[in-house]
Design an enzyme around this catalytic site. Structure first.
Site, PDB file in Angstrom:
ATOM      1  N   LYS A  10     -16.157 -34.163   4.016  1.00  0.00           N
ATOM      2  CA  LYS A  10     -16.230 -33.396   2.772  1.00  0.00           C
ATOM      3  C   LYS A  10     -15.379 -32.137   2.776  1.00  0.00           C
ATOM      4  CE  LYS A  10     -20.610 -34.822   0.807  1.00  0.00           C
ATOM      5  NZ  LYS A  10     -21.841 -34.361   0.191  1.00  0.00           N
ATOM      6  N   TRP A  26      -5.422 -29.218 -11.155  1.00  0.00           N
ATOM      7  CA  TRP A  26      -6.878 -29.384 -11.198  1.00  0.00           C
ATOM      8  C   TRP A  26      -7.392 -29.665 -12.605  1.00  0.00           C
ATOM      9  CZ3 TRP A  26      -7.114 -30.819  -6.739  1.00  0.00           C
ATOM     10  CH2 TRP A  26      -6.731 -30.094  -5.628  1.00  0.00           C
ATOM     11  N   THR A  76     -10.405 -26.876  -5.057  1.00  0.00           N
ATOM     12  CA  THR A  76     -10.712 -26.853  -3.621  1.00  0.00           C
ATOM     13  C   THR A  76     -11.030 -25.421  -3.211  1.00  0.00           C
ATOM     14  OG1 THR A  76      -8.374 -26.617  -3.071  1.00  0.00           O
ATOM     15  CG2 THR A  76      -9.274 -28.864  -3.071  1.00  0.00           C
ATOM     16  N   PRO A  77     -12.226 -24.948  -3.502  1.00  0.00           N
ATOM     17  CA  PRO A  77     -12.533 -23.561  -3.155  1.00  0.00           C
ATOM     18  C   PRO A  77     -12.523 -23.318  -1.647  1.00  0.00           C
ATOM     19  CG  PRO A  77     -14.499 -24.702  -3.916  1.00  0.00           C
ATOM     20  CD  PRO A  77     -13.340 -25.629  -4.134  1.00  0.00           C
ATOM     21  N   ASP A  95       0.858  -1.186   0.000  1.00  0.00           N
ATOM     22  CA  ASP A  95       0.000   0.000   0.000  1.00  0.00           C
ATOM     23  C   ASP A  95       0.899   1.242   0.000  1.00  0.00           C
ATOM     24  OD1 ASP A  95       0.936   0.352   2.615  1.00  0.00           O
ATOM     25  OD2 ASP A  95      -0.929  -0.331   3.548  1.00  0.00           O
TER      26      ASP A  95
END
Length: 139
Positions: free
Chosen positions: A90, A47, A59-60, A17
């Site tokens: 899961k 993926w 794998t979100p 920044d």
């Protein structure tokens, strides 16, 4: 016991920044990259290959908790250490520790899931049980 991978990041001026401090979303972008890096270091294919073989598209991130300890500026190198903290049916909890040398910069625990495209609605993603073969490669 789970494996740990490391990913080095050279912090650049554009990561910061106006005060010269790394803008916090960059840490999350780097941790996302470290997540994929972890699986690839464990021998899991990218993926795009998984999509072709078993339908897994990735794998979100479902949830994350991050604690920042110290700041980082450009010209410094940080190392992200990534491991699986816990496997569930899961979802899994993935842990990241970011250090500059011995100094802890931040630590994060992410909840992620393996997902496929929903057969009834390919626009939607659906979580599937953690594949046993992937888990075995990561332990």
């Amino acid at each position: 016991m789970t494996k740990t991978s490391t990913l080095d990041i050279d912090v650049r001026f554009g990561h910061c920044d106006p005060a010269g401090i790394v803008f916090f979303p960059n840490f999350h972008r780097w941790m996302d990259a470290a997540s994929l890096h972890f699986f690839m270091q464990c021998g899991v294919p990218p993926w795009r290959e998984m999509t072709a073989t078993n339908g897994i598209v990735g794998t979100p991130l479902l949830e994350h908790h991050t604690r920042f300890v110290k700041s980082v500026t450009y010209g410094q190198r940080i190392t992200i250490s990534t491991s699986i903290q816990e496997w569930r049916n899961k979802v899994f909890l993935q842990r990241h520790e970011i250090r500059r040398g011995e100094d802890l910069i931040c630590e994060s625990v992410e909840t992620r899931a393996f997902v496929i495209r929903d057969p009834q609605d390919p626009q939607r993603l659906r979580a599937v049980p953690v594949p046993a073969d992937i888990r075995a490669k990561c332990e």
